[in-house]
Design a protein around this motif. Structure first.
Motif, short mmCIF file in Angstrom:
data_model
loop_
_atom_site.label_atom_id
_atom_site.label_comp_id
_atom_site.label_asym_id
_atom_site.label_seq_id
_atom_site.Cartn_x
_atom_site.Cartn_y
_atom_site.Cartn_z
N TYR A 1 1.04 -1.27 -0.16
CA TYR A 1 0.24 0.24 -0.19
C TYR A 1 1.06 1.25 0.61
N GLY A 2 1.75 1.39 0.76
CA GLY A 2 3.02 2.40 1.33
C GLY A 2 3.37 2.58 -0.65
N SER B 1 7.75 5.26 -1.70
CA SER B 1 6.54 5.32 -1.01
C SER B 1 6.21 7.05 -0.66
N GLY C 1 0.23 2.03 5.61
CA GLY C 1 1.15 2.59 4.22
C GLY C 1 3.25 2.44 5.44
#
Ligand SMILES: Nc1ncnc2c1ncn2[C@@H]1O[C@H](COP(=O)(O)OP(=O)(O)OP(=O)(O)O)[C@@H](O)[C@H]1O
Ligand SMILES: [Mg+2]
Lengths: 292, 238
Positions: free
Chosen positions: A29-30, A173, A236
């Motif tokens: 996700y990050g 990220s 994240g």
């Protein structure tokens, strides 16, 4: 006193397993803004691959674990090539990949059901025996899990903090555009992160199935908890996720003891709601960045 | 004019469903300070993003020393020696100044040249050396700008693009930043500078280009621009 030791021991074991499951989710996700709904299925895949490698191929248990991690890393890579990459070119990536990975997860789980059947299978990677602290018998299995998780976490931390590739993952990220301007090939980073996340999912799947059992749907519950942990920590945020996983593991063990198993999930959800009211970005979530 | 280093021919580019550059022709000379001015929202940042490959070219050509850039990925453009210090810095907020600078040298594998560049950046921007272990997210505006420029220089490229390096800074800090930029230029670096305030670069720029609605509307020297107050007034409202 014994009760406390008991709770801490099982809480840490739970927390360690959750942490390994969560870190992969959080990394993905990050760096990609991708909620990987197939993560639970990757866990399941890892558990079954380890079982198959040991039972059917006669691998040494350690190599069974390694083989499972490799297969799931490849599966993560395949998700990148066949789902993430094409969807990144179109709009609404975040919604599309969410739905696409639900589908991928369902396919993987069906494959497991077809290949290994619906009935629970014990995970052969298990150690017997226990150590005694006070009057409490702590299974060696739990200690193995804790150690494995520690090694996995330390390896990930080392990778992220100390290596060139890890620095590029963190940079991507934090700001994808800036990372590109530094010469980072973000497509490669995405592929690496998904592969790494797959490998970690396998390790966590093997650990979870070694104290529960293997079933085709075993990934669902840990994935849900991993999501909850991610959100509590702030999506994240990898290190926050590890901490949150351990705290939630301890909390789960405590509620199970005090209130009973059926309350543990409800307590977890209640806690999440409270945390999100207090801090909508999660405990360690990034503040909105001020842009000029 | 010096021999060209960067050349754009009829470049069109933009964002989903919105064309911003509408046929930009442009040349920047080697070893020169080339300035791009123009009103807000007319595509100055988009021009730089298009050159660095973050925004794709839909028509036209971009070349650096005769080599096509518009077909390359952003990381390949960096490898060709193009540095883009973006508007608003885009530092890596969770990393220290030192780590940010190291990210700037991401494509350089030889530790020797990285150390050499770090030394040069620290000489040019001594404040970064004092604060090397401070996390970028906690820096002041001026320090952030210096870190952004330093990070760009760590790449060791030969064509430096700076997007509004004076934006949001106090006048005294702006002077410091421009001193660094002019130093770099006198050291022979080719620089493409986006600046809203034309007066600031009037004397130093080798050529000034006015970007209006995705096209270059006027090109000349600082003195020539001064002689045309109607342009300054119409476009820049000065
Ligand atoms: N990521 C994006 N997606 C969609 N449209 C964008 C994006 N970035 C910029 N634009 C639009 O493109 C146009 C040109 O923007 P650009 O940032 O290039 O202008 P600029 O000349 O740099 O302005 P400023 O002086 O304010 O920095 C603007 O209308 C802007 O709204
Ligand atoms: Mg701009």
């Amino acid at each position: 006193m014994d009760v406390v030791i008991q709770i801490i021991a099982s809480g840490l074991t739970l927390g360690a397993m959750y942490a390994v499951a969560t870190v992969g989710l959080s990394l993905v996700y990050g760096s990609l803004n991708m909620l990987n709904m197939a993560h639970g299925a990757l866990l399941t895949l890892g558990g079954y691959m380890c079982y198959a490698a040991i039972t059917h191929l006669g691998f040494h248990p350690i190599f069974g674990l390694v083989a499972a991690a490799l297969v799931c890393a490849l599966a993560g890579l395949a998700i990148y090539v066949f789902a993430t990459l094409p969807l990144l070119r179109a709009e609404n990536f975040e919604t599309n990949i969410f739905i696409a990975t639900i589908g991928i997860g369902a396919v993987i789980e069906s494959l497991m059901l077809k290949s290994f059947g619906p009935y629970p299978i014990p995970q052969p990677l298990a150690v017997s025996g226990s150590v005694v602290i006070g009057n409490v018998h702590i299974p060696l299995q739990n200690i193995m899990i804790l150690l494995t998780a520690l090694v996995a976490m330390a390896a990930v931390a080392l990778l992220l903090q100390k290596t060139r590739a890890g620095r590029a993952i963190r940079a991507t990220s934090m700001s994808r555009d800036a990372a590109q301007l530094m010469g980072v090939r973000v497509g490669q980073i995405y592929a690496q992160v998904l592969a790494l996340s797959g490998g970690l999912a396998a390790i966590s799947g093997v650990m979870i199935s070694s104290i529960a059992t293997l079933t085709p749907v075993m990934g669902g519950d840990p994935m849900l908890k991993a999501f909850i942990i991610c959100i509590v920590a702030g999506l994240g945020n990898v290190y926050g996720a590890v901490l949150a996983a351990i705290v939630l593991g301890l909390l789960e063990a405590a509620t199970q003891y005090v209130l009973g198993v059926r309350w543990s999930f409800a307590t977890l959800l209640l806690l999440v709601i409270l945390v999100l009211i207090w801090r909508p970005y999660g405990l360690f979530g990034r503040q909105q960045v001020v842009r000029l | 004019m010096a021999e060209p280093i960067l050349q754009l021919k009829g470049v069109k580019s933009g964002y989903a469903g919105r064309l911003v550059l509408q046929g930009a022709d442009f040349v920047a000379g080697k070893g020169e300070l080339t300035a791009v001015i123009g009103p807000n929202g007319h595509g100055k940042s988009t021009l730089l993003k298009t050159i660095s490959g973050i925004v794709r070219v839909s028509e036209g050509e971009i070349s650096l020393k005769g080599k096509r850039l518009d077909t390359l990925r952003p990381d390949q453009v960096v490898a060709e020696g193009v540095i883009h210090v973006p508007q608003g810095d885009l530092l890596f907020p969770g990393m220290t100044i030192y780590e940010n600078l190291m990210m700037g040298a991401y494509l350089t594998r030889e530790a020797g040249s990285v150390a050499e560049r770090l030394e040069r950046v620290f000489t040019l921007l001594p404040k970064l050396k004092d604060r090397r272990n401070q996390v970028a997210g906690t820096l002041s505006g001026g320090e952030r700008r210096m870190c952004g420029i330093g990070r760009g220089l760590m790449a060791g490229g030969e064509f430096l693009m700076l997007d509004e390096p004076s934006l949001g800074l106090a006048p005294i800090v702006i002077d410091q930043i421009y001193e660094v930029i002019f130093d770099l230029r006198h050291a022979g670096m080719s620089i493409l500078l986006v600046e809203e305030n034309a007066e600031r670069i009037m004397d130093q720029a080798d050529s000034i280009h006015l970007l209006d609605n995705g096209r270059f509307a006027w090109t000349g020297k600082g003195a020539e621009l001064m002689a045309r107050p109607e342009i300054v007034e119409a476009y820049l409202g000065a």
